[in-house]
Design a protein around this motif. Sequence first.
Motif, short mmCIF file in Angstrom:
data_model
loop_
_atom_site.label_atom_id
_atom_site.label_comp_id
_atom_site.label_asym_id
_atom_site.label_seq_id
_atom_site.Cartn_x
_atom_site.Cartn_y
_atom_site.Cartn_z
N ARG A 55 0.84 -1.21 0.00
CA ARG A 55 0.00 0.00 0.00
C ARG A 55 0.86 1.25 0.00
O ARG A 55 0.54 2.24 -0.66
CB ARG A 55 -0.93 -0.01 1.21
CG ARG A 55 -2.05 1.06 1.13
CD ARG A 55 -3.08 0.81 2.21
NE ARG A 55 -4.26 1.65 2.03
CZ ARG A 55 -4.46 2.82 2.62
NH1 ARG A 55 -3.53 3.31 3.43
NH2 ARG A 55 -5.57 3.51 2.41
N LEU A 76 0.50 4.15 -2.79
CA LEU A 76 0.23 5.55 -2.43
C LEU A 76 1.32 6.47 -2.97
O LEU A 76 1.04 7.60 -3.37
CB LEU A 76 0.10 5.69 -0.92
CG LEU A 76 -1.12 5.02 -0.29
CD1 LEU A 76 -1.12 5.21 1.22
CD2 LEU A 76 -2.41 5.56 -0.89
N GLU A 114 -11.12 8.25 -3.15
CA GLU A 114 -10.77 9.11 -2.03
C GLU A 114 -11.46 8.68 -0.74
O GLU A 114 -10.88 8.74 0.34
CB GLU A 114 -11.10 10.57 -2.36
CG GLU A 114 -10.14 11.16 -3.40
CD GLU A 114 -10.41 12.62 -3.70
OE1 GLU A 114 -11.50 13.10 -3.35
OE2 GLU A 114 -9.50 13.27 -4.26
N ARG A 142 0.45 6.93 -6.55
CA ARG A 142 -0.66 7.88 -6.68
C ARG A 142 -0.17 9.32 -6.52
O ARG A 142 -0.53 10.21 -7.30
CB ARG A 142 -1.74 7.56 -5.65
CG ARG A 142 -2.94 8.50 -5.67
CD ARG A 142 -3.98 8.05 -4.64
NE ARG A 142 -5.20 8.85 -4.75
CZ ARG A 142 -5.47 9.91 -3.99
NH1 ARG A 142 -4.59 10.30 -3.07
NH2 ARG A 142 -6.60 10.58 -4.16
N ARG A 181 -8.88 -1.50 -0.22
CA ARG A 181 -7.80 -0.71 0.39
C ARG A 181 -7.36 0.44 -0.50
O ARG A 181 -6.83 1.44 -0.02
CB ARG A 181 -6.60 -1.62 0.69
CG ARG A 181 -6.88 -2.69 1.72
CD ARG A 181 -6.92 -2.12 3.12
NE ARG A 181 -5.57 -1.81 3.59
CZ ARG A 181 -5.27 -0.90 4.51
NH1 ARG A 181 -6.23 -0.17 5.04
NH2 ARG A 181 -4.03 -0.70 4.89
N LEU A 182 -7.58 0.30 -1.81
CA LEU A 182 -7.17 1.36 -2.74
C LEU A 182 -8.35 2.08 -3.39
O LEU A 182 -8.25 3.25 -3.73
CB LEU A 182 -6.28 0.78 -3.84
CG LEU A 182 -4.96 0.15 -3.39
CD1 LEU A 182 -4.21 -0.42 -4.60
CD2 LEU A 182 -4.08 1.14 -2.63
N LEU A 239 -9.62 5.49 0.50
CA LEU A 239 -8.29 5.83 1.00
C LEU A 239 -8.36 6.56 2.34
O LEU A 239 -7.43 6.48 3.15
CB LEU A 239 -7.53 6.66 -0.02
CG LEU A 239 -7.12 5.92 -1.30
CD1 LEU A 239 -6.55 6.90 -2.32
CD2 LEU A 239 -6.10 4.83 -0.99
#
Length: 246
Positions: free
Chosen positions: A92, A96, A169, A99, A128-129, A172
């Motif tokens: 993760r 991130l 969003e 991203r 999770r994403l 997350l």
Amino acid sequence: MIELRALTETRQFQEAVELQKIVWGFSDIELLPVRLFVVATKVGGQAFGAFDGNGMVGFLLSIPGLKPGGGSYLHSHMLGVLAEYRNKGVGRMLKLKQREDALARDIDLVEWTFDPLELKNAFFNMERLGAIVRRYVENQYGTTTSPLHGGLPTDRCVAEWWLASAHAEAILAGRKPARKMEERIEVPADIEAIRRVDPRRAREIQKSLGGRLIDGFDPGLAVVGFERSASTGSYLLGRWERGSSA
């Protein structure tokens, strides 16, 4: 303490190649070579490593893509983490970082493929994403030498991660997005064991799952969530719009 770094040097690329051997057990002919890492980082792709001290314990590689009509995106081709560092948030962290870098360059879409029989990955991608799925590809890479694939066709779901969408969003940020489910497709929770001991049954499950997902995508549904229980993993299909929270 895990530190993330952009990969820029040949020796770092070589470490990532070695990690591929450990994580997937690929034969040499199927490894992504150093030169692909070099090219990717020079043409707008991404290469990040996760380090524990000086040792690389995970990496991510993406390459730029172009949609029909001219839209650009990143294809996240490979993410690998050493077994002893899994379930510790390293994957993760890498996503991130991906991203953050993509949004800083005004890129709002990252795509990647994943094995729909890998239920942990499915849960991670969706819950999770905040990725969604609207495409299923049969035997994307052909039969590989990796023992993780169990000799089955490499059927894949295409994850779409709309980085600035309300859906992503919310997830997350740890919130449940509003989503109206229209269909649930279940996979046995012990599919990994089935793949090892009964490949024929695993193939039947794979074919059934693929057919049901394709049938669901046809009227415009998308995988917008994933649930796990002791007995099943469930793909949750519903309507999705990029600007909404579902």
